[in-house]
Design an enzyme around this catalytic site. Structure first.
Site, PDB file in Angstrom:
ATOM      1  N   HIS A  84       6.817   2.046  15.883  1.00 53.82           N
ATOM      2  CA  HIS A  84       6.576   0.668  15.445  1.00 53.82           C
ATOM      3  C   HIS A  84       6.911  -0.328  16.556  1.00 53.82           C
ATOM      4  O   HIS A  84       6.211  -1.326  16.735  1.00 53.82           O
ATOM      5  CB  HIS A  84       7.399   0.337  14.194  1.00 53.82           C
ATOM      6  CG  HIS A  84       6.748   0.738  12.913  1.00 53.82           C
ATOM      7  ND1 HIS A  84       5.802  -0.026  12.299  1.00 53.82           N
ATOM      8  CD2 HIS A  84       6.921   1.829  12.132  1.00 53.82           C
ATOM      9  CE1 HIS A  84       5.413   0.570  11.190  1.00 53.82           C
ATOM     10  NE2 HIS A  84       6.078   1.704  11.067  1.00 53.82           N
ATOM     11  N   GLY A 139       0.828  -1.189   0.000  1.00 55.18           N
ATOM     12  CA  GLY A 139       0.000   0.000   0.000  1.00 55.18           C
ATOM     13  C   GLY A 139       0.863   1.239   0.000  1.00 55.18           C
ATOM     14  O   GLY A 139       2.091   1.161   0.044  1.00 55.18           O
TER      15      GLY A 139
END
Length: 182
Positions: A52, A11
């Site tokens: 993250h 994406g």
């Protein structure tokens, strides 16, 4: 997800691909390996890495592998239920910093696709779709875009499933859903 599944989550920037990949991997089993390809060179990137890291709990083993993804898959994939590699496009950046030899990098792309195919457990791979925008004005940016396109095609061919994320919505594009009759 069975242990044999290989999934590419692709994406654009901030499309939700890393979050979706994390959900897929967490559903694969309790033994999880996160392979980080990022080499943070500035504070902003270090902040991204920290963000993250906070998304993963203590059940994850983290490996920082900027280049040798084939070796990581060979050496570690059998020890986990799933290996999550995030991300392919940062890996390509790392390869380009070593050499701009297209043949060498394409060979590494092919080797990675083969390693994913042969991995004895599930692999979830994250990659950016970078070719949907304008043609970059400089040679290096065009080379990067082309390599990313080739890499994404190779990984999509090696994977059982490809999920495209857009606006936070995961859309499975492989396997192709059967056509519905109107």
């Amino acid at each position: 997800m069975t242990n044999e599944n290989k999934t590419l989550v692709i994406g654009g920037c901030r499309s939700g691909k890393s979050g979706h990949a994390l959900e897929l991997a967490e559903a694969a089993g309790p033994r999880r390996i996160f392979v980080a390809t990022c080499v943070p060179h500035d504070d902003e990137m270090r902040d991204r890495v920290a963000r993250h890291q906070r998304d993963r709990d203590d059940s994850w083993q983290t490996l920082e592998i900027p280049v040798d993804l084939v070796g990581a898959i060979r050496d570690y994939s059998a020890t986990a239920d799933v290996m999550l590699i995030d991300c392919l496009t940062l890996w390509l950046s790392n390869l380009l910093l070593q050499s701009e030899d297209v043949a060498v990098i394409r060979g590494q792309i092919d080797n990675l696709a083969e390693a994913i195919t042969r991995a004895p457990r599930a692999v979830v791979l994250v990659s950016n779709e970078v070719g949907a925008g304008i043609v970059p004005e400089n040679r290096l940016a065009r080379l990067y875009r082309d390599l990313a396109g080739w890499a994404n095609q190779a990984m999509a061919a090696a994977c059982d499933r490809v999920v495209w994320t857009v606006a936070g919505i995961p859309v499975t594009i492989k396997p192709v859903a059967e056509k519905s009759v109107p």
